[in-house]
Design an enzyme around this catalytic site. Structure first.
Site, mmCIF file in Angstrom:
data_model
loop_
_atom_site.group_PDB
_atom_site.id
_atom_site.type_symbol
_atom_site.label_atom_id
_atom_site.label_comp_id
_atom_site.label_asym_id
_atom_site.label_seq_id
_atom_site.Cartn_x
_atom_site.Cartn_y
_atom_site.Cartn_z
ATOM 1 N N LEU A 145 0.823 -1.213 0.000
ATOM 2 C CA LEU A 145 0.000 0.000 0.000
ATOM 3 C C LEU A 145 0.854 1.259 0.000
ATOM 4 C CD1 LEU A 145 -2.809 -1.060 2.523
ATOM 5 C CD2 LEU A 145 -2.883 -1.113 0.028
ATOM 6 N N CYS A 146 1.929 1.237 -0.792
ATOM 7 C CA CYS A 146 2.796 2.419 -0.890
ATOM 8 C C CYS A 146 3.117 2.732 -2.355
ATOM 9 C CB CYS A 146 4.069 2.241 -0.077
ATOM 10 S SG CYS A 146 4.938 0.680 -0.313
ATOM 11 N N GLY A 147 2.121 2.539 -3.211
ATOM 12 C CA GLY A 147 2.291 2.900 -4.615
ATOM 13 C C GLY A 147 3.361 2.071 -5.314
#
Length: 295
Positions: free
Chosen positions: A90-92
């Site tokens: 969930l950090c691109g």
């Protein structure tokens, strides 16, 4: 066309998702501040350490007593890549950019006839690389403890393992691949040589420009023998701090985008719900009026 109940359930689901992404954005923002301060505070120390080592090494240009960590080995056939990623997603594209660069370097090094080994720091890096390069992964370590904290001891353990591997001649050259923190929305994929220690050309030029070079006590070789392992630990710790700050910045940006997208989706679904509800009411009225006229 979805029913009113399905639209209502979907709107409720997206609203719940927006609450989660908004909370994650706030958490990442609070963690980013501490991580950024740590990364920025470590940079001057690491730069000064590099300058000191460069000055020591420059005075040993004609010496045959250079430590192996500085001089390296005659052959450079075995390469160790220390790949720093995050433990969570969930950090691109934070982890994807590192994996892409790692695969690129593996392909390039193997095309030159070299043997590549991987030391993965972070679960995501291991998980993404093991499907294709599982036989190359020789060590794995999480990027932080179970509470998400990063300390120098974490880097020291990795440094000790790398030094033991170098002493055992398991590799000849070691590189670090990590994301260097630039801003909240920008991280730079960086590949840095860790072993043997590389001297910047400008440092050599500055040292040679000194009319009377400094004298060291004890001699340069003895100092370097003790200082180089510590300098490598500092370089590794600095890279891990940069990666930690970049991770939080990337997660904050990704969660902000996700929150905005969820808001846009809620607006669209609400519009569809209102249109469907109006059409349903209109049809009911038409049926009532038609029935009344028939009577």
């Amino acid at each position: 066309m979805p029913s009113l109940k399905e639209l209502k359930n979907r709107i409720s689901s997206v609203k719940s998702t927006r609450k989660i992404t908004s909370a994650m954005k706030m958490v990442a923002g609070s963690k980013l501040r501490r991580a950024q301060e740590g990364a920025e505070a470590a940079r001057p120390y690491a730069e000064r350490m590099d300058k000191m080592l460069s000055c020591l090494a420059a005075n040993m240009v004609s010496s045959s007593e250079k430590p192996a960590l500085l001089a390296g080995r005659e052959k450079e056939d075995k390469i160790l890549l220390i790949v720093i990623t995050s433990d969570r997603g969930l950090c691109g594209g934070f982890n994807g950019s590192i994996i892409k660069e790692t695969r690129k370097q593996i392909k390039k090094l193997e095309s030159e006839g070299k043997t590549v080994k991987l030391f993965c720091i972070g679960r995501k890096g291991r998980d993404l690389l093991k499907s294709e390069h599982s036989e190359k992964i020789v060590h794995f370590k999480e990027s932080s403890d179970h509470k998400g904290r990063l300390s120098y001891d974490d880097a020291a353990k990795v440094n000790e393992l790398a030094l033991n591997m170098f002493d055992s001649e398991e590799f000849d050259v070691c590189y670090i691949i990590y994301n260097k923190f630039k801003s909240v929305i920008s991280q730079i994929v960086t590949m840095k040589q860790l072993i043997p220690f590389s001297i910047a050309e400008k440092e050599n030029a500055d040292t040679n420009a000194v009319a009377m070079p400094p004298e060291f006590e004890p001699d340069e070789a003895t100092i370097l023998e003790d200082l180089l392992p510590r300098a490598l630990g500092v370089a590794l710790y600095t890279s891990m701090l940069e990666s930690a700050a970049g991770e939080q910045g990337a997660r904050m940006t990704a969660m902000d985008n996700a929150t905005r997208n969820a808001g846009d989706m809620i607006d669209k679904l609400t519009l569809n719900y209102n249109r469907s509800r109006q059409a349903y009411i209109t049809n009911e009225l038409i049926e009532i009026i038609s029935g009344a006229e028939a009577v």
